[in-house]
Design a protein around this motif. Structure first.
Motif, PDB file in Angstrom:
ATOM      1  N   GLU A 273       0.828  -1.201   0.000  1.00 41.13           N
ATOM      2  CA  GLU A 273       0.000   0.000   0.000  1.00 41.13           C
ATOM      3  C   GLU A 273       0.870   1.261   0.000  1.00 41.13           C
ATOM      4  N   ARG A 277       0.802   4.221  -2.854  1.00 44.80           N
ATOM      5  CA  ARG A 277       0.613   5.650  -2.546  1.00 44.80           C
ATOM      6  C   ARG A 277       1.754   6.486  -3.120  1.00 44.80           C
ATOM      7  N   ARG A 315      -6.344  -5.693   0.987  1.00 47.41           N
ATOM      8  CA  ARG A 315      -5.939  -4.350   1.416  1.00 47.41           C
ATOM      9  C   ARG A 315      -5.421  -3.535   0.235  1.00 47.41           C
ATOM     10  N   ALA A 318      -8.366  -2.344  -1.820  1.00 41.21           N
ATOM     11  CA  ALA A 318      -9.028  -1.249  -1.107  1.00 41.21           C
ATOM     12  C   ALA A 318      -8.219   0.039  -1.188  1.00 41.21           C
ATOM     13  N   GLN A 319      -6.881  -0.063  -1.132  1.00 38.60           N
ATOM     14  CA  GLN A 319      -6.035   1.124  -1.225  1.00 38.60           C
ATOM     15  C   GLN A 319      -6.154   1.774  -2.604  1.00 38.60           C
ATOM     16  N   THR A 322      -9.446   3.571  -2.843  1.00 41.97           N
ATOM     17  CA  THR A 322      -9.421   4.810  -2.057  1.00 41.97           C
ATOM     18  C   THR A 322      -8.652   5.906  -2.785  1.00 41.97           C
ATOM     19  N   LEU A 323      -7.516   5.566  -3.383  1.00 36.02           N
ATOM     20  CA  LEU A 323      -6.713   6.559  -4.101  1.00 36.02           C
ATOM     21  C   LEU A 323      -7.447   7.080  -5.330  1.00 36.02           C
ATOM     22  N   ASP A 325     -10.719   7.191  -5.721  1.00 36.22           N
ATOM     23  CA  ASP A 325     -11.830   8.022  -5.263  1.00 36.22           C
ATOM     24  C   ASP A 325     -11.350   9.364  -4.726  1.00 36.22           C
ATOM     25  N   GLY A 326     -10.080   9.428  -4.291  1.00 44.89           N
ATOM     26  CA  GLY A 326      -9.546  10.674  -3.749  1.00 44.89           C
ATOM     27  C   GLY A 326      -9.073  11.645  -4.806  1.00 44.89           C
ATOM     28  N   ARG A 354     -14.406   4.985 -11.687  1.00 46.77           N
ATOM     29  CA  ARG A 354     -13.085   4.370 -11.570  1.00 46.77           C
ATOM     30  C   ARG A 354     -12.617   3.973 -12.968  1.00 46.77           C
TER      31      ARG A 354
END
Length: 728
Positions: A273, A277, A315, A318-319, A322-323, A325-326, A354
């Motif tokens: 993760e 990022r 995980r 999901a990461q 999240t990225l 969606d951000g 997405r």
């Protein structure tokens, strides 16, 4: 070394930044060059713009060039040529320019954002004064010791000139300012770009998807449109997904951050993760300098379905969600991904917001294979006699990587590549979609001439199988609809399988053959999955002949007690669905043409011919024999006397026969099948060897008669009468 070749030496430190090209005085005189005359040195598709100066030692045969003004791909990678030809040096006219339009490359984004544009303009204008420039060249400004590193010449005025001299009166217009990192990424991307053929349509679609949100985000916002965040490229391996993204990103002027799925995965908990990022942060940082594309290759290895997956993979998925969606409108970068296993992706990735734009790149069609071959032929010495059209027809199921491997194999250790080399290479390099295929068999192709007799049956098979696959345009022109499937039935040993192989070979298509032993598995559902996979492989290498041998052992009749339940019934259901086109998926379409859902069956199944063979037509389910499925039923009769004579001629052609009367043998072999006649010839040859102690050189008529006396025909009148009535 010939006198026409010049050895390239490193530039003298004293000449660095001076734009000088050091030559021997004799060469300058022969080229008509005066002191500081501008000249252009061409190397492959790149060039240097220099001024002519004599060497201090007056030595001939050497050249030293200062890369002050050169093609962008030479700014970071000097030419690897150790020698150049004199013909690559040409004097050029460089008049005083009225104006130029440039792109400025600076060291950092801080300098770009904190320095007023007027200051950058004045600095660059002063640096370019007295410099000879060429359109599309990069002028090196690093020697001035400022944050300004390069000036890319986009346009020159007057437009009729390609190069000229910048003076104090030349107007300088700065179109854009890029950072050095962005510029380097674009140059490296350009150097790594591979020419692509057959993808013009999908390339245009991709370019439109990238240009609007990356180049014109303000326009989309003013129209109230939200920028798409991601796009997903679907297609089989080797079709060119990765190269296509590189090419399109370069066309739209976007930098490319490429990440392969396994590169993200780390050993420690949370490391994957963290790396993901960091990748997003890098793309966001690069997008401050200009448009950027973050490309996630092999996405299925990075984000598989979370159902049943390990906690670490869950995980990571999901990461990524999240990225994505951000991301907001201020992020000037898009996410692109590629996979050849879309069903393995987590469904949450493919919802709107997405990866909501999906581009399917199917296996190349005939026209696309022709275009790919034309691009590949430019790199190898191909003889003009090579027929690209014929080669494209013979490479059904080949993707771009397969065609590249084919050309490489044909050109191996050859000065000039002719059609024979490609024919030999086709035996070595096959379509990658069939490697490890369930129904793939390695058999030598059979020609019609190798099958004796059955002329009427051959014509029917050519009309049913060969003509629709080889001449689809002719069928469309006359409004003819081809058969969806062909059923061959008849007594055993009458060449049903051999006829299908001959039809497949003459159709220039792939040939897949499957039997019950290939499909049946002790595990529930495996047989049905294998049959569906077989149809997917047939569609991927279309045009293809899919041969279901001994179909009565594969699919039973549901009306009978033995076949009314169990795996045969489930296999029959799968077979009917696949033949009707229900099993087709979006990513299976060929080429890049967008088609409606209702057109999938015609587009994807039109070039797959289902051929089945049986000697028990009464055991087949009636649903298979209705129109639209196995609707063309052909009876393969036992050979008559004329056909038996033809078969004997074919079988004895490679044999050294002597005083053999084939007409008499044909008359005496009533109720013999083709397999019986072939066995008769083999037994006669063995008798000849036995009689002469392995020293036999000829096979005589008496050997055939002796063999015939020991054999009985495998067919009977009752059997033949049973086959006279076609299956209902």
């Amino acid at each position: 070394m010939t006198m026409d070749l010049l050895r390239v030496l490193s530039v003298d430190p004293c000449d660095r930044g001076s734009q000088r090209c050091r030559l021997g005085p004799g060469l300058m005189s022969s080229l008509g060059l005066n002191l500081s005359s501008p000249l252009l040195v061409s190397i492959s598709e790149s060039s240097y713009l220099c001024t002519a100066w004599p060497r201090p030692d007056c030595a001939e045969g050497f050249i030293q060039m200062d890369p002050k003004s050169c093609s962008p791909n030479l700014t970071f990678h000097q030419s690897t040529s150790s020698h150049i030809n004199i013909n690559q040096i040409s004097p050029v006219q460089c008049p005083k320019l009225k104006g130029i339009k440039i792109t400025v490359v600076v060291q950092s984004s801080d300098f770009k954002s904190n320095t007023p544009p007027c200051v950058i303009h004045e600095l660059v204008k002063d640096m370019l004064k007295g410099v000879y420039v060429h359109k599309d060249h990069a002028v090196n400004l690093e020697d001035y010791g400022t944050e300004i590193k390069y000036a890319i010449i986009e346009e020159v005025n007057p437009d009729s000139e390609r190069c000229g001299l910048v003076t104090s009166k030349t107007g300088v217009e700065i179109l854009r300012v890029k950072t050095l990192r962005f510029f380097k990424g674009g140059v490296q991307q350009q150097n790594n770009t591979v020419p692509l053929g057959g993808l013009d349509e999908v390339r245009s679609s991709l370019r439109e998807m990238l240009q609007l949100p990356l180049i014109y985000p303000e326009t989309m916002c003013s129209l109230g449109l939200s920028c798409p965040r991601g796009m997903l490229l679907l297609g089989p391996p080797g079709v060119g997904k990765t190269q296509l993204i590189r090419s399109v990103a370069q066309e739209v002027g976007a930098s490319l951050v490429m990440v392969h799925g396994p590169e993200i995965v780390g050993a420690r908990p949370g490391e994957s993760e963290e790396k993901l990022r960091a990748v997003f942060a890098s793309a966001r940082s690069m997008s401050e300098d200009g448009p950027c594309v973050l490309f996630l290759d092999e996405l299925d290895s990075l984000c598989p379905r979370r159902a049943g997956a390990a906690a670490a993979e869950n995980r990571l998925v999901a990461q990524l969600l999240t990225l994505m969606d951000g991301m907001d409108q201020s992020d000037r970068f898009l996410i692109a991904a590629a996979t050849n296993r879309p069903d393995s992706l987590d469904p949450a990735l493919r919802r709107p917001g997405r990866f909501d734009r999906e581009v399917v790149i199917g296996a190349p069609t005939l026209q696309q294979r022709r275009q790919i071959l034309s691009v590949l032929f430019e790199k190898i010495p191909v003889c003009s006699s090579v027929d690209a059209e014929e080669l494209a027809q013979r490479t059904t199921g080949y993707v771009g990587a397969d065609l590249s491997a084919l050309c490489r194999e044909a050109a191996m250790s050859k000065q000039t590549v002719i059609m024979k080399h490609f024919t030999e290479a086709l035996k070595i390099v096959g379509p990658s979609c069939l490697r490890g295929s369930l129904g793939q068999i390695d058999l030598a192709p059979v020609s019609w001439d190798q099958i004796g007799g059955l002329n009427d049956v051959k014509l029917k098979l050519r009309q049913s199988i060969e003509w629709p696959l080889r001449y689809p345009d002719a069928f469309g022109r006359l409004g003819l609809s081809r058969s969806r499937g062909v059923l061959l039935y008849g007594p055993p040993g009458c060449a049903k399988t051999t006829l299908v192989r001959a039809a497949a070979a003459s159709s220039h298509g792939a040939f897949l053959s499957v039997s019950g032993a290939d499909l049946y598995s002790p595990y529930v559902g495996d047989s049905e999955k294998a049959l569906a996979q077989l149809f997917r492989q047939a569609r991927s290498c279309a045009p293809c002949v899919l041969f279901l041998d001994e179909i009565d052992s594969l699919i039973g009749c549901r009306s009978s007690g033995a076949g009314s339940s169990g795996v045969q019934t489930r296999l029959l259901s799968v077979l009917l669905n696949e033949m009707d086109g229900v099993g087709l998926k979006t990513e299976e379409r060929r080429g890049s043409k967008r088609v409606l859902q209702t057109d999938f069956e015609e587009v994807c199944n039109s070039e797959v011919m289902i051929v089945a063979a049986t000697n028990r037509p009464d055991a087949l389910d009636s649903a298979l024999l209705r129109p639209g499925r196995l609707d063309h039923i052909i009876y393969i009769p036992p050979p008559d006397q004329e056909s038996r004579l033809s078969i004997l001629k074919v079988c004895t052609k490679p044999m050294p026969v002597s005083d053999v009367c084939l007409e008499e043998l044909a008359q005496k072999t009533n109720f013999f099948s083709g397999a019986d006649l072939e066995n008769l010839c083999k037994e006669a040859a063995l008798l000849a060897l036995e009689e002469e102690n392995m020293e036999a050189s000829h096979i005589r008529h008496k050997h055939f008669l002796q063999s015939l006396s020991k054999m009985t025909p495998s067919l009977t009148a009752a059997q033949i009468h049973m086959y006279q009535t076609p299956p209902a």
